[in-house]
Design an enzyme around this catalytic site. Structure first.
Site, PDB file in Angstrom:
ATOM      1  N   PRO A   1       0.937  -1.311  -0.120  1.00  0.00           N
ATOM      2  CA  PRO A   1      -0.136   0.097   0.006  1.00  0.00           C
ATOM      3  C   PRO A   1       0.850   1.264   0.173  1.00  0.00           C
ATOM      4  O   PRO A   1       2.000   1.263   0.894  1.00  0.00           O
ATOM      5  CB  PRO A   1      -0.862  -0.024   1.404  1.00  0.00           C
ATOM      6  CG  PRO A   1      -0.254  -1.372   1.805  1.00  0.00           C
ATOM      7  CD  PRO A   1       0.603  -2.108   1.132  1.00  0.00           C
TER       8      PRO A   1
ATOM      9  N   GLY B   1       3.542   4.605   5.199  1.00  0.00           N
ATOM     10  CA  GLY B   1       4.888   4.449   5.864  1.00  0.00           C
ATOM     11  C   GLY B   1       5.585   2.997   5.609  1.00  0.00           C
ATOM     12  O   GLY B   1       6.446   2.937   6.379  1.00  0.00           O
ATOM     13  N   LEU B   2       5.133   2.557   4.641  1.00  0.00           N
ATOM     14  CA  LEU B   2       5.763   1.165   4.230  1.00  0.00           C
ATOM     15  C   LEU B   2       6.732   1.165   3.219  1.00  0.00           C
ATOM     16  O   LEU B   2       7.301   0.136   2.645  1.00  0.00           O
ATOM     17  CB  LEU B   2       4.671   0.125   3.846  1.00  0.00           C
ATOM     18  CG  LEU B   2       3.624   0.004   5.049  1.00  0.00           C
ATOM     19  CD1 LEU B   2       2.544  -0.981   4.797  1.00  0.00           C
ATOM     20  CD2 LEU B   2       4.061  -0.510   6.447  1.00  0.00           C
TER      21      LEU B   2
ATOM     22  N   SER C   1       7.098   2.378   0.192  1.00  0.00           N
ATOM     23  CA  SER C   1       6.587   2.126  -1.170  1.00  0.00           C
ATOM     24  C   SER C   1       7.250   3.037  -2.257  1.00  0.00           C
ATOM     25  O   SER C   1       7.895   2.485  -3.228  1.00  0.00           O
ATOM     26  CB  SER C   1       4.993   2.101  -1.503  1.00  0.00           C
ATOM     27  OG  SER C   1       4.837   2.959  -2.543  1.00  0.00           O
ATOM     28  N   SER C   2       7.544   4.367  -1.976  1.00  0.00           N
ATOM     29  CA  SER C   2       8.209   5.335  -3.064  1.00  0.00           C
ATOM     30  C   SER C   2       9.613   4.768  -3.132  1.00  0.00           C
ATOM     31  O   SER C   2      10.353   4.499  -4.154  1.00  0.00           O
ATOM     32  CB  SER C   2       8.480   6.650  -2.591  1.00  0.00           C
ATOM     33  OG  SER C   2       7.228   7.126  -1.956  1.00  0.00           O
ATOM     34  N   ALA C   3      10.367   4.405  -2.168  1.00  0.00           N
ATOM     35  CA  ALA C   3      11.749   3.836  -1.887  1.00  0.00           C
ATOM     36  C   ALA C   3      11.747   2.527  -2.614  1.00  0.00           C
ATOM     37  O   ALA C   3      12.510   2.443  -3.583  1.00  0.00           O
ATOM     38  CB  ALA C   3      12.299   3.592  -0.402  1.00  0.00           C
TER      39      ALA C   3
ATOM     40  N   ASP D   1      15.217   4.413   3.930  1.00  0.00           N
ATOM     41  CA  ASP D   1      14.352   3.383   3.259  1.00  0.00           C
ATOM     42  C   ASP D   1      14.856   2.630   2.074  1.00  0.00           C
ATOM     43  O   ASP D   1      14.742   1.361   1.842  1.00  0.00           O
ATOM     44  CB  ASP D   1      12.938   4.124   2.730  1.00  0.00           C
ATOM     45  CG  ASP D   1      12.165   4.692   3.903  1.00  0.00           C
ATOM     46  OD1 ASP D   1      12.625   4.545   5.040  1.00  0.00           O
ATOM     47  OD2 ASP D   1      11.146   5.164   3.603  1.00  0.00           O
TER      48      ASP D   1
HETATM   49  C1  MEV Z   1      10.291   7.483   6.605  1.00  0.00           C
HETATM   50  O1  MEV Z   1      10.053   6.225   6.476  1.00  0.00           O
HETATM   51  C2  MEV Z   1      11.099   7.736   7.695  1.00  0.00           C
HETATM   52  C3  MEV Z   1      11.486   9.035   7.872  1.00  0.00           C
HETATM   53  O2  MEV Z   1      12.474   9.155   9.140  1.00  0.00           O
HETATM   54  C4  MEV Z   1      12.199  10.077   6.816  1.00  0.00           C
HETATM   55  C5  MEV Z   1      13.501   9.408   6.442  1.00  0.00           C
HETATM   56  O3  MEV Z   1      14.163   8.927   7.176  1.00  0.00           O
HETATM   57  O4  MEV Z   1      14.011  10.187   5.370  1.00  0.00           O
HETATM   58  C6  MEV Z   1      10.327   9.853   8.526  1.00  0.00           C
END
Ligand code: MEV
Length: 331
Positions: free
Chosen positions: A110, A114-115, A117-119, A160
């Site tokens: 999804p 926060g999982l 996905s873009s990376a 990420d």
């Molecule tokens: C995002 O997955 C993690 C954050 O620490 C941003 C980052 O590390 O670039 C919020």
């Protein structure tokens, strides 16, 4: 460099930040785990000089020089697809090739919760395009993927992209690199997707404002975050999940302090704790997104709660996950 094939495939996993999100942007350690949900990318060399990108989210567009032709999807399609085009261009320019490409993305991660996905999209695209020329090097892939990811989230720590490239469990410090963590046990982690999407870039900017207006408290919180990550490193090594849970709770308090949690996340975290979890916290940027939960074996009450989530008014969905140890894979 010469093309050795005209098409290639690669896949890359998503991730969970177990400890240290946000503080990692300021050179503090974070602990991450790759998860067994992936983004799959196929690339074909085409006979134009266009980079055509299709995603299974219904986004379709074509990049030619600085122009973008939107073929399907909302206005933001260009912004969403631009980092993938950048990955392809970075590789093509480094390999001295000016051919066009068709890039197809299929994901079972999804997005915007926060999982990672873009990376994972950036890592898989970089790997697939580079494998048209040779056997890609993982360090090079993660470096290029971070460059491209910074088009959408300019202060990315790079954590990420690193975990998506190398897989497993890792202790990561921006500008220093990472150490793999080996656990005596497979961690039992629960994951709840709140279903509320966030913008990592906006949340990172809000933490920057917090840091600038609360200089002393941010320093103290940063120190706590570092200690928690160091203790968590030891706890994972030893397979001590109870301690890990308690450290998650402490980490969640820090995230509340810097303003990236909210009432709904806290409510879900608290319910998990009352139903027997050892620990629970938001994972990733916050502001919606996802929650991770550490729990004892045979936690019947928690299992019932996870199963009932999508029908309850709390919203959210429990996603079964395991740690992925492969990282990026090229086919
Ligand atoms: C995002 O997955 C993690 C954050 O620490 C941003 C980052 O590390 O670039 C919020």
């Amino acid at each position: 460099m010469r093309l050795i094939r005209s098409s290639a495939r690669a896949s890359a996993p998503g991730k969970l930040v177990l400890f240290g999100e946000h503080f990692v942007v300021y050179d503090n350690p974070a602990i991450l785990a790759a998860i067994n949900r992936r983004v799959n990318v196929t690339v074909h060399v085409n006979n134009t000089d266009n980079i055509n990108i299709t995603s299974d989210l219904g986004l379709v567009g074509s990049f030619k020089d600085s122009r973008f032709n939107l073929l399907s999807g909302p206005q933001e399609t260009r912004t969403i697809l631009a980092p993938l085009c950048e990955c392809a261009r970075l590789v093509l320019s480094e390999r001295g090739c000016n051919r066009g490409l068709d890039i197809d993305l299929v994901s079972n991660l999804p997005e915007s919760v926060g999982l990672g996905s873009s990376a994972a999209c950036c890592v898989a695209t970089t790997a697939a395009v580079d494998s048209l020329f040779h056997e890609p090097d993982r360090y090079w892939i993660s470096e290029k993927a971070v460059e491209a990811e910074r088009l959408i989230h300019k202060n990315s720590s790079g954590a990420d992209c690193h975990i998506s490239t190398f897989g497993g469990l890792m202790y990561f410090v921006k500008n220093e690199g990472f150490r793999k963590i080996y656990s005596k046990k497979q961690l039992s982690l629960g994951l709840i997707n709140t279903g509320r999407k966030h913008s990592t870039g906006k949340l990172v900017s809000s933490v920057k404002r917090f840091k600038e207006t609360n200089v002393t408290s941010f320093k103290v919180l940063t120190l706590f975050s570092e200690i928690i990550s160091q203790k968590a490193f030891v706890a994972i090594n030893e397979g001590d999940e109870k301690t890990l849970g308690s450290l998650m709770n402490q980490n969640h308090v820090l995230l509340q302090e810097i303003g990236v949690s909210d009432k709904k996340i806290d409510e879900l975290v608290n319910i998990c704790l009352t139903k027997g979890a050892w620990g629970a916290k938001l994972t990733g940027a916050g502001g919606g997104g996802s929650i991770i939960v550490s729990f004892p074996p045979n936690s019947y009450e928690l299992k019932v709660f996870f199963d009932s989530l999508d029908k309850s008014e709390l919203g959210g969905q429990s996603i079964p996950v395991e740690v992925d140890f492969s990282g990026v894979l090229v086919a």
